[in-house]
Design a protein around this motif. Structure first.
Motif, PDB file in Angstrom:
ATOM      1  N   GLY A  81     -11.378  -7.258 -11.699  1.00 36.22           N
ATOM      2  CA  GLY A  81     -12.195  -6.325 -10.931  1.00 36.22           C
ATOM      3  C   GLY A  81     -12.422  -4.995 -11.607  1.00 36.22           C
ATOM      4  O   GLY A  81     -12.731  -3.998 -10.947  1.00 36.22           O
ATOM      5  N   ARG A 118      -4.798  -9.345  -2.989  1.00 34.06           N
ATOM      6  CA  ARG A 118      -5.444  -8.038  -2.859  1.00 34.06           C
ATOM      7  C   ARG A 118      -6.944  -8.285  -2.832  1.00 34.06           C
ATOM      8  O   ARG A 118      -7.483  -8.965  -3.710  1.00 34.06           O
ATOM      9  N   GLN A 119      -7.611  -7.765  -1.821  1.00 31.75           N
ATOM     10  CA  GLN A 119      -9.060  -7.939  -1.712  1.00 31.75           C
ATOM     11  C   GLN A 119      -9.713  -6.591  -1.466  1.00 31.75           C
ATOM     12  O   GLN A 119      -9.155  -5.739  -0.776  1.00 31.75           O
ATOM     13  N   ASP A 120     -10.877  -6.400  -2.047  1.00 30.48           N
ATOM     14  CA  ASP A 120     -11.630  -5.171  -1.812  1.00 30.48           C
ATOM     15  C   ASP A 120     -12.394  -5.306  -0.503  1.00 30.48           C
ATOM     16  O   ASP A 120     -13.184  -6.249  -0.316  1.00 30.48           O
ATOM     17  N   GLY A 154     -11.837   0.013   1.295  1.00 30.35           N
ATOM     18  CA  GLY A 154     -10.968   0.079   0.127  1.00 30.35           C
ATOM     19  C   GLY A 154     -10.137  -1.183  -0.018  1.00 30.35           C
ATOM     20  O   GLY A 154     -10.358  -2.185   0.690  1.00 30.35           O
ATOM     21  N   PRO A 155      -9.159  -1.183  -0.932  1.00 29.33           N
ATOM     22  CA  PRO A 155      -8.353  -2.382  -1.171  1.00 29.33           C
ATOM     23  C   PRO A 155      -7.580  -2.796   0.086  1.00 29.33           C
ATOM     24  O   PRO A 155      -7.053  -1.948   0.808  1.00 29.33           O
ATOM     25  N   GLU A 156      -7.530  -4.094   0.332  1.00 26.43           N
ATOM     26  CA  GLU A 156      -6.792  -4.648   1.460  1.00 26.43           C
ATOM     27  C   GLU A 156      -5.706  -5.594   0.949  1.00 26.43           C
ATOM     28  O   GLU A 156      -5.835  -6.195  -0.121  1.00 26.43           O
ATOM     29  N   ARG A 210      -2.102   2.220   0.032  1.00 25.21           N
ATOM     30  CA  ARG A 210      -3.482   2.054  -0.466  1.00 25.21           C
ATOM     31  C   ARG A 210      -3.609   2.556  -1.907  1.00 25.21           C
ATOM     32  O   ARG A 210      -4.304   1.951  -2.725  1.00 25.21           O
ATOM     33  N   ALA A 245      -4.713   0.197  -5.227  1.00 20.12           N
ATOM     34  CA  ALA A 245      -5.813   0.464  -6.147  1.00 20.12           C
ATOM     35  C   ALA A 245      -5.442   0.084  -7.576  1.00 20.12           C
ATOM     36  O   ALA A 245      -6.309  -0.261  -8.382  1.00 20.12           O
ATOM     37  N   ARG A 268      -2.463  -5.726  -9.121  1.00 22.05           N
ATOM     38  CA  ARG A 268      -3.159  -7.003  -9.108  1.00 22.05           C
ATOM     39  C   ARG A 268      -2.119  -8.112  -8.937  1.00 22.05           C
ATOM     40  O   ARG A 268      -1.027  -8.038  -9.500  1.00 22.05           O
TER      41      ARG A 268
END
Length: 378
Positions: A10, A146-148, A152-154, A174, A178, A181
């Motif tokens: 990402g 981790r998903q965007d 923001g990142p979730e 949070r 960021a 990964r």
């Protein structure tokens, strides 16, 4: 349309220009992550933390971040051709994790040192080290996703519910997300991980998973606490809920809420530890039904929802709550009592809710982790 410049992590750079620090414990999971990223052409730097003296009595062969595991991580780096560093974090680990572990047990709680290690060492100090090394991100072998999202990142549960580690990662902020990964979060079985390790020719492909807390040999918590706090465990009374004194114990550290075996008393009825009272040094026991709990006080909350925690509707946030790592999340309501405190009402009573354990929050639908906090005494 997907931006072709965005790589598999990402980040808008070619893999060769993307530096990734991989936290390598020496086990198969983090080794596969490092090998995968190296094979994809990323600028991988492996880092292993020595968290305690692997020659000391507290350590055991095969434990995370000790002697053999450091050696295994180094061999993976040599096989895949990327640099590997070992950082001495013994003092930080003892102060941030082991000392609190001992003190929490002496205070009648049942701590989870793996959460504190992630929160205070791996995802704080090691993340700072990754930045100092010029990394674009840090990758780990945890089974979580981790998903965007739009805000923001979730954080999301792993694709394989049997391997999901979200309970131990609820304290991830949070800001940390960021940078983090989790390449294994989308795998559907541990067999896939081991198959990849074999494909990469890694010697750890068949290495057993670590089961115990890394600095606790064979699950013997009391022995470790006595070494960390000599003489701190004091005897006291074992008392029935009805007030009867049933016997004596040799220290609260030998008991946990919900425990049935090894109580040291016999009354002809099945008894469980209902609560521990450090002020009076009493172990209070009673029938199993006395363990049922509906209201759970929670503190030190890390909230990952889109709206502020305190913006909850009058009836509270509708969530799924997990009060033990071995339990499935169950319907509950989360009512904020401040910026990092709340009361969780379980819609169906749970047994063995223990101070010191975590209460982790999940969205009512889907896989999203909404954060969590530490269970306190009512």
């Amino acid at each position: 349309m997907t931006d072709a410049r965005i790589n598999s992590l990402g980040i808008a750079k070619p893999p060769a220009q993307t530096r990734v620090v991989v936290a390598m414990s020496g086990g198969v999971d983090s080794s596969v992550v490092a090998a995968m990223l190296a094979r994809e052409g990323y600028d991988v730097v492996g880092v292993t933390l020595q968290l305690y003296d692997h020659g000391a009595a507290l350590a055991r062969k095969g434990a995370c971040c000790a002697g053999r595991d450091i050696h295994d991580a180094r061999r993976v780096a040599e096989t895949m051709g990327f640099p590997h560093y070992v950082l001495d974090y013994e003092n930080r680990f003892r102060e941030a994790v082991m000392d609190e572990f001992a003190d929490s047990y002496l205070a009648g709680a049942t701590p989870i040192p793996c959460v504190r290690c992630n929160e205070r060492v791996k995802f704080r100090d090691l993340l700072d080290t990754a930045r100092e090394l010029g990394a674009d991100c840090m990758a780990t072998g945890h089974y979580i996703r981790r998903q965007d999202g739009p805000s923001g990142p979730e954080l999301h549960r792993a694709a394989d519910p049997r391997r999901d580690q979200s309970y131990f990662l609820f304290a991830t902020t949070r800001e940390q997300l960021a940078w983090l990964r989790f390449p294994l979060g989308g795998l559907t079985s541990k067999a896939q991980t081991r198959a990849l390790a074999a494909e990469f020719g890694l010697t750890v492909a068949d290495k057993p998973d670590s089961q115990d807390i890394c600095f606790v040999p064979n699950g013997r918590y009391a022995e470790v606490i006595e070494k960390l706090r000599p003489g701190a465990a004091e005897p006291g009374e074992i008392v029935h809920l009805d007030g009867r004194v049933l016997g004596r114990h040799e220290g609260l550290i030998r008991y946990t809420v919900g425990q049935r075996r090894g109580l040291g008393v016999a009354t002809g009825e099945p008894l469980h530890v209902i609560r521990l009272e450090p002020e009076t040094r009493r172990v209070v026991v009673g029938p199993r039904e006395a363990l049922a709990t509906r209201i759970v006080p929670v503190a030190e909350i890390n909230w990952l929802g889109d709206a502020p925690l305190e913006a909850a509707p009058e009836e509270g946030w509708e969530i799924l709550a997990r009060v033990r790592s071995t339990r499935e999340p169950a319907p509950a309501r989360l009512r904020p009592l401040g910026p990092d405190r709340a009361e969780v009402e379980l819609l169906s009573p749970e047994e063995g809710v223990a101070p010191g354990q975590a209460c982790v929050f999940y969205a009512p639908e889907g896989s999203r982790v909404l954060g969590g906090g530490w269970i306190r005494r009512g």
